[in-house]
Design a protein around this motif. Structure first.
Motif, PDB file in Angstrom:
ATOM      1  N   ASP A 256     -38.410  15.740 -14.498  1.00 23.33           N
ATOM      2  CA  ASP A 256     -38.165  14.349 -14.582  1.00 23.33           C
ATOM      3  C   ASP A 256     -38.210  14.470 -16.770  1.00 23.33           C
ATOM      4  OD1 ASP A 256     -38.067  12.342 -14.914  1.00 23.33           O
ATOM      5  OD2 ASP A 256     -39.900  11.679 -14.290  1.00 23.33           O
ATOM      6  N   THR A 257     -37.254  13.710 -16.887  1.00 25.43           N
ATOM      7  CA  THR A 257     -36.908  13.540 -17.688  1.00 25.43           C
ATOM      8  C   THR A 257     -36.684  12.104 -18.737  1.00 25.43           C
ATOM      9  OG1 THR A 257     -34.681  13.774 -18.594  1.00 25.43           O
ATOM     10  CG2 THR A 257     -35.813  15.238 -18.930  1.00 25.43           C
ATOM     11  N   GLN A 258     -36.733  11.247 -17.077  1.00 20.17           N
ATOM     12  CA  GLN A 258     -37.313   9.703 -16.873  1.00 20.17           C
ATOM     13  C   GLN A 258     -35.979   9.205 -17.681  1.00 20.17           C
ATOM     14  OE1 GLN A 258     -40.658   8.619 -19.979  1.00 20.17           O
ATOM     15  NE2 GLN A 258     -41.892   9.425 -18.310  1.00 20.17           N
ATOM     16  N   PHE A 259     -35.662   9.666 -19.288  1.00 20.44           N
ATOM     17  CA  PHE A 259     -34.035   8.615 -19.774  1.00 20.44           C
ATOM     18  C   PHE A 259     -33.298  10.269 -19.977  1.00 20.44           C
ATOM     19  CE2 PHE A 259     -37.318   5.393 -21.090  1.00 20.44           C
ATOM     20  CZ  PHE A 259     -37.416   4.713 -19.494  1.00 20.44           C
ATOM     21  N   LEU A 260     -32.165   9.717 -20.826  1.00 22.57           N
ATOM     22  CA  LEU A 260     -31.217  10.932 -20.829  1.00 22.57           C
ATOM     23  C   LEU A 260     -30.909  10.427 -22.098  1.00 22.57           C
ATOM     24  CD1 LEU A 260     -29.471  12.900 -19.775  1.00 22.57           C
ATOM     25  CD2 LEU A 260     -27.917  12.068 -19.589  1.00 22.57           C
ATOM     26  N   THR A 261     -31.245  11.483 -23.221  1.00 21.45           N
ATOM     27  CA  THR A 261     -30.826  11.086 -24.645  1.00 21.45           C
ATOM     28  C   THR A 261     -29.562  12.389 -25.214  1.00 21.45           C
ATOM     29  OG1 THR A 261     -32.805  13.110 -25.336  1.00 21.45           O
ATOM     30  CG2 THR A 261     -33.265  10.771 -25.204  1.00 21.45           C
ATOM     31  N   PRO A 262     -28.810  11.690 -26.256  1.00 23.12           N
ATOM     32  CA  PRO A 262     -28.182  13.324 -26.680  1.00 23.12           C
ATOM     33  C   PRO A 262     -28.788  14.316 -26.803  1.00 23.12           C
ATOM     34  CG  PRO A 262     -27.576  11.552 -28.057  1.00 23.12           C
ATOM     35  CD  PRO A 262     -28.194  10.928 -26.859  1.00 23.12           C
ATOM     36  N   HIS A 263     -29.894  14.436 -27.233  1.00 27.11           N
ATOM     37  CA  HIS A 263     -30.350  15.542 -27.313  1.00 27.11           C
ATOM     38  C   HIS A 263     -30.602  16.126 -26.009  1.00 27.11           C
ATOM     39  CE1 HIS A 263     -33.331  18.701 -28.781  1.00 27.11           C
ATOM     40  NE2 HIS A 263     -34.070  18.812 -28.514  1.00 27.11           N
ATOM     41  N   LEU A 264     -30.919  15.728 -25.088  1.00 30.25           N
ATOM     42  CA  LEU A 264     -31.815  16.045 -23.795  1.00 30.25           C
ATOM     43  C   LEU A 264     -29.885  16.633 -23.138  1.00 30.25           C
ATOM     44  CD1 LEU A 264     -34.531  14.284 -22.087  1.00 30.25           C
ATOM     45  CD2 LEU A 264     -35.090  16.301 -23.121  1.00 30.25           C
ATOM     46  N   ALA A 265     -29.819  15.877 -23.213  1.00 30.04           N
ATOM     47  CA  ALA A 265     -27.817  16.356 -22.584  1.00 30.04           C
ATOM     48  C   ALA A 265     -27.113  17.292 -23.177  1.00 30.04           C
ATOM     49  CB  ALA A 265     -27.179  14.585 -22.548  1.00 30.04           C
ATOM     50  N   SER A 266     -27.250  17.860 -24.991  1.00 30.55           N
ATOM     51  CA  SER A 266     -27.205  18.654 -25.202  1.00 30.55           C
ATOM     52  C   SER A 266     -27.723  20.081 -24.263  1.00 30.55           C
ATOM     53  CB  SER A 266     -27.012  18.456 -26.934  1.00 30.55           C
ATOM     54  OG  SER A 266     -28.637  19.314 -26.724  1.00 30.55           O
ATOM     55  N   LEU A 267     -28.892  20.028 -23.433  1.00 24.88           N
ATOM     56  CA  LEU A 267     -29.049  21.244 -22.957  1.00 24.88           C
ATOM     57  C   LEU A 267     -29.766  21.178 -21.548  1.00 24.88           C
ATOM     58  CD1 LEU A 267     -33.018  20.723 -24.607  1.00 24.88           C
ATOM     59  CD2 LEU A 267     -30.949  22.636 -25.326  1.00 24.88           C
ATOM     60  N   GLY A 268     -28.251  19.931 -21.584  1.00 25.11           N
ATOM     61  CA  GLY A 268     -28.308  20.099 -19.019  1.00 25.11           C
ATOM     62  C   GLY A 268     -28.847  19.530 -18.934  1.00 25.11           C
ATOM     63  N   ALA A 269     -29.820  18.108 -18.977  1.00 24.55           N
ATOM     64  CA  ALA A 269     -30.012  16.725 -18.490  1.00 24.55           C
ATOM     65  C   ALA A 269     -28.951  16.066 -18.368  1.00 24.55           C
ATOM     66  CB  ALA A 269     -31.219  16.517 -19.238  1.00 24.55           C
ATOM     67  N   ILE A 270     -29.408  15.654 -17.240  1.00 26.56           N
ATOM     68  CA  ILE A 270     -27.865  14.631 -16.405  1.00 26.56           C
ATOM     69  C   ILE A 270     -28.709  13.488 -15.827  1.00 26.56           C
ATOM     70  CG2 ILE A 270     -26.299  16.858 -15.658  1.00 26.56           C
ATOM     71  CD1 ILE A 270     -27.735  15.988 -12.984  1.00 26.56           C
ATOM     72  N   GLU A 271     -28.563  12.224 -15.579  1.00 23.84           N
ATOM     73  CA  GLU A 271     -28.402  11.680 -15.435  1.00 23.84           C
ATOM     74  C   GLU A 271     -28.342  10.944 -12.894  1.00 23.84           C
ATOM     75  OE1 GLU A 271     -28.695   7.541 -18.504  1.00 23.84           O
ATOM     76  OE2 GLU A 271     -26.542   7.735 -17.837  1.00 23.84           O
TER      77      GLU A 271
END
Length: 210
Positions: free
Chosen positions: A156-171
């Motif tokens: 869980d990353t709680q929120f999605l940030t551009p930095h996390l999205a660039s590494l593969g995180a999603i909402e």
């Protein structure tokens, strides 16, 4: 309402997490986003440049070697949601074995890290920091690999940030998150075990290099 480590863990178990408006604000509120940020454990994105950085091995990775310093590194910014009470509770959770950190070192200097709370096979990423280029990316790559190797089901990353999205995180929608959470917290995973931490192993296990 009096916050306690037990109440914190209960909040995580039902899908909410605490924040303060800023460092000096004593008030703590609970957050339950409609869209939740998560890292698919089979979808971490390592770019060619990050893969090269991993292979350079001019850094050292440790687990739970400097939890307090990692929390303080995360709070060492102009705006932070980590107030004194939350800091104290996270230190208590760490002492109890319910919160963990991963550190990135250059020699004896702490240059980055990430920390979070564990319940069952769920890892709730709280915050990360970087004092050197790519240090937080290295921390997240090694953390994701550890979660993969030790049987975690939810990052869980709680929120999605551009930095996390660039590494593969999603909402994902709140309802999907709660379903994943229910399965994860009733499963078992072991965060603190010796693991293969070779850069090539990390790359092969968690992503497709692009």
């Amino acid at each position: 309402m009096t916050l306690s480590p037990e109440l914190l863990l209960h909040g995580y178990s039902i899908g909410i997490f605490p924040m303060a408006e800023h460092r000096e604000d004593p008030e703590i509120f609970w957050v339950d986003p409609k869209l939740r940020g998560v890292f698919p454990l089979d979808g971490f994105h390592i770019s060619r440049s990050l893969a090269r950085r991993l292979r350079r091995q001019d850094y050292r990775i440790t687990i739970n070697r400097a939890f307090e310093a990692v929390v303080d590194g995360c709070a060492d910014r102009s705006e932070t949601w980590i107030n004194a009470e939350l800091r104290s509770h996270y230190l208590t959770l760490h002492q109890r074995g319910d919160a963990h950190s991963l550190e990135v070192w250059d020699g004896h200097q702490l240059i980055g890290g990430v920390y979070g709370v564990v319940l069952g096979a769920a890892f709730f990423g709280e915050s990360m920091f970087s004092r050197r280029r790519d240090a937080s990316k290295l921390a997240l790559a090694y953390l994701t690999d550890r979660l993969v190797q030790t049987g975690f089901q939810l990052f869980d990353t709680q929120f999605l940030t551009p930095h996390l999205a660039s590494l593969g995180a999603i909402e994902i929608p709140r309802s999907d998150y709660h379903a994943m959470l229910a399965n994860a917290v009733t499963s078992q995973a072991e965060f603190c075990v010796p693991l293969d931490q070779s850069p090539q192993g990390v790359i092969q296990r968690i992503t497709q290099t692009s």
